[in-house]
Design a protein around this motif. Structure first.
Motif, PDB file in Angstrom:
ATOM      1  N   ASN A  42      31.838  45.163  -1.292  1.00 26.78           N
ATOM      2  CA  ASN A  42      30.752  46.341  -1.819  1.00 26.78           C
ATOM      3  C   ASN A  42      30.119  47.136  -0.651  1.00 26.78           C
ATOM      4  O   ASN A  42      29.947  48.441  -0.785  1.00 26.78           O
ATOM      5  CB  ASN A  42      29.630  45.684  -2.915  1.00 26.78           C
ATOM      6  N   LEU A  43      29.754  46.491   0.268  1.00 25.36           N
ATOM      7  CA  LEU A  43      29.093  47.006   1.392  1.00 25.36           C
ATOM      8  C   LEU A  43      30.185  47.963   2.290  1.00 25.36           C
ATOM      9  O   LEU A  43      30.099  49.093   2.480  1.00 25.36           O
ATOM     10  CB  LEU A  43      28.740  45.964   2.354  1.00 25.36           C
ATOM     11  N   VAL A  44      31.127  47.402   2.460  1.00 25.10           N
ATOM     12  CA  VAL A  44      32.301  48.113   3.017  1.00 25.10           C
ATOM     13  C   VAL A  44      32.876  49.467   2.385  1.00 25.10           C
ATOM     14  O   VAL A  44      33.019  50.514   3.079  1.00 25.10           O
ATOM     15  CB  VAL A  44      33.442  47.378   3.264  1.00 25.10           C
ATOM     16  N   THR A  45      32.809  49.387   1.024  1.00 22.65           N
ATOM     17  CA  THR A  45      33.294  50.518   0.266  1.00 22.65           C
ATOM     18  C   THR A  45      32.223  51.666   0.419  1.00 22.65           C
ATOM     19  O   THR A  45      32.576  52.724  -0.055  1.00 22.65           O
ATOM     20  CB  THR A  45      33.294  50.142  -1.294  1.00 22.65           C
ATOM     21  N   LEU A  46      30.809  51.384   0.695  1.00 25.76           N
ATOM     22  CA  LEU A  46      29.888  52.462   0.839  1.00 25.76           C
ATOM     23  C   LEU A  46      30.674  53.565   2.096  1.00 25.76           C
ATOM     24  O   LEU A  46      30.334  54.516   1.908  1.00 25.76           O
ATOM     25  CB  LEU A  46      28.895  51.911   1.688  1.00 25.76           C
ATOM     26  N   ALA A  47      31.488  53.069   2.903  1.00 27.81           N
ATOM     27  CA  ALA A  47      32.027  53.983   4.083  1.00 27.81           C
ATOM     28  C   ALA A  47      33.521  53.891   3.983  1.00 27.81           C
ATOM     29  O   ALA A  47      33.965  55.061   4.691  1.00 27.81           O
ATOM     30  CB  ALA A  47      31.734  53.373   5.417  1.00 27.81           C
ATOM     31  N   ASP A  48      34.193  52.855   3.396  1.00 29.73           N
ATOM     32  CA  ASP A  48      35.713  52.904   3.239  1.00 29.73           C
ATOM     33  C   ASP A  48      36.256  52.589   1.751  1.00 29.73           C
ATOM     34  O   ASP A  48      35.968  51.424   1.574  1.00 29.73           O
ATOM     35  CB  ASP A  48      35.990  52.042   4.300  1.00 29.73           C
ATOM     36  N   PRO A  49      36.366  53.467   0.878  1.00 26.62           N
ATOM     37  CA  PRO A  49      36.519  53.140  -0.482  1.00 26.62           C
ATOM     38  C   PRO A  49      37.855  52.451  -0.707  1.00 26.62           C
ATOM     39  O   PRO A  49      38.109  51.938  -1.802  1.00 26.62           O
ATOM     40  CB  PRO A  49      36.291  54.533  -1.101  1.00 26.62           C
ATOM     41  N   ASN A  50      38.724  52.296   0.356  1.00 30.46           N
ATOM     42  CA  ASN A  50      39.924  51.549  -0.026  1.00 30.46           C
ATOM     43  C   ASN A  50      40.104  50.137   0.356  1.00 30.46           C
ATOM     44  O   ASN A  50      41.059  49.555   0.778  1.00 30.46           O
ATOM     45  CB  ASN A  50      40.969  52.367   1.077  1.00 30.46           C
TER      46      ASN A  50
END
Lengths: 184, 191
Positions: A42-50
């Protein structure tokens, strides 16, 4: 001091032994690890949706790289060490509970940073990933546990420890000179 | 976070890369006493399955009497490599903590920590080897070791404890014990 360390070691061994039981693995460690992967995703998808989390695996849909969060990287052992250190140290229960709550957040917070950083280091350079995974982050997490514990110990009321003859006093260490205390 | 603790952490973080570099490049020398200890333990308690212990860099190799398969003659023996770095990264952590503390007698504290941590490095390496031959290598090799079910459970626990807990906890414990005065000062100073 001796009493503290014996209690700490016994608690730690008991908690670690309990963690390894199938029951604890099924009802605590696996859900904990899966939650850690989900939070990281969830945190990563803030910058990297893949990026997605599948169980305990964090996976990139862009290049297929994935990391699986295994024992030692889920922060459970670090939390056990902190738990044992806080419970073994003579302090009021209220302080212990506050210390544990804040400490678990601090340790798991850094652990999420570890997981995310390893996820991207692995995509960049596998040798760097291996070094960070096997050595550097292990040391940093334990440094975090030690620092959290030191900060927590500093918040404890001194009067009680002095009355009880807390760990350092029973270890034969003289109290510091006032000047040293003021400048420390 | 209080001032003294914050300064201590920053110094420790500054020392960690230096300590890791020294540890990595000096590993063959630093880990040699641990290899000697493993050799002694192997001769005393595991002479029936360990023929010799060798060290190449940071890799400890156990030359065993175990056969890789069912053939009993002329089929060679199993040799197991264990990376001792996996169980010794507590050494640079401890060194960084000692140097960050800036206490008197730091060389003595470094020596004490080194002496205390080494047996636990030996523990980790030996437990890794035993886990490999008794559990991970499969039934053909495991059956030759003669370990009972409960002994394999002990080996599994020793391996898990030696790899997940001891490498980082032992340095922290030794640091607190060898820096009780600093610990007291940190406690005494206002948060």
């Amino acid at each position: 001091m001796i009493r503290f360390f014996i209690t700490f070691l016994v608690l730690q061994a008991a908690l670690f032994g309990a963690e390894l039981t199938p029951w604890a693995q099924q009802f605590f460690v696996v859900p904990w690890t899966n939650t850690l992967a989900a939070i990281s995703a969830n945190l990563v998808t803030l910058a990297d949706p893949n990026v997605i989390a599948i169980g305990k695996v964090l996976r990139s849909n862009t290049n297929g790289f994935a990391v699986s969060i295994e024992a030692g990287c889920n922060g459970v052992e670090a939390t056990i060490v902190l738990l044992a250190a806080v419970l073994a140290f003579p302090a009021p229960w209220k302080n212990k509970l506050i210390g544990l709550a804040a400490g678990v957040v601090a340790v798991q917070g850094l652990n999420i940073v570890r997981v995310i950083s390893l996820f991207y280091l692995g995509q960049w350079n596998y040798k760097v990933f291996e070094w960070a995974h096997l050595y550097v982050w292990q040391a940093l997490i334990m440094l975090d546990v030690l620092v959290v514990w030191l900060v927590w110990v500093r918040t404890l009321p001194r009067a009680r420890d002095d009355r009880d003859g807390g760990p350092p006093a029973s270890g034969g260490v003289r109290p510091p000179a006032p000047a040293a205390a003021a400048t420390a | 976070m209080g001032g003294p603790v914050a300064r201590f952490v920053l110094r420790a973080l500054a020392w960690l890369p230096v300590a890791f570099a020294v540890w990595y490049f000096a590993a063959p020398l630093l880990l040699w006493p641990a290899k000697l200890l493993i050799d002694v333990i192997a001769r005393l308690w595991f002479a029936d399955i360990i023929r010799g212990v060798e060290q190449t860099g940071a890799i400890v190799t156990f030359v065993t009497t175990l056969k890789p398969g069912q053939a009993t003659a002329a089929s060679g023996a199993v040799a197991i490599d264990v990376n001792a770095l996996l169980y010794s990264f507590g050494l640079p952590l401890y060194a960084a903590l000692v140097l960050a503390a800036r206490e008197p007698h730091w060389p003595r504290n470094l020596a004490i920590g080194y002496a205390v941590i080494l047996p636990f490095v030996a523990w980790g390496v030996l437990a890794d080897f035993l886990k490999t031959v008794a559990i991970a290598a499969g039934p053909l090799v495991a059956s030759q070791t003669g370990f009972s079910a409960w002994q394999r459970e002990v080996i599994a626990f020793a391996y898990q404890f030696g790899s997940l807990i001891l490498p980082t906890v032992v340095p922290a414990i030794v640091w607190v014990i060898t820096h009780r005065r600093m610990f007291e000062r940190l406690r005494s100073a206002s948060p």
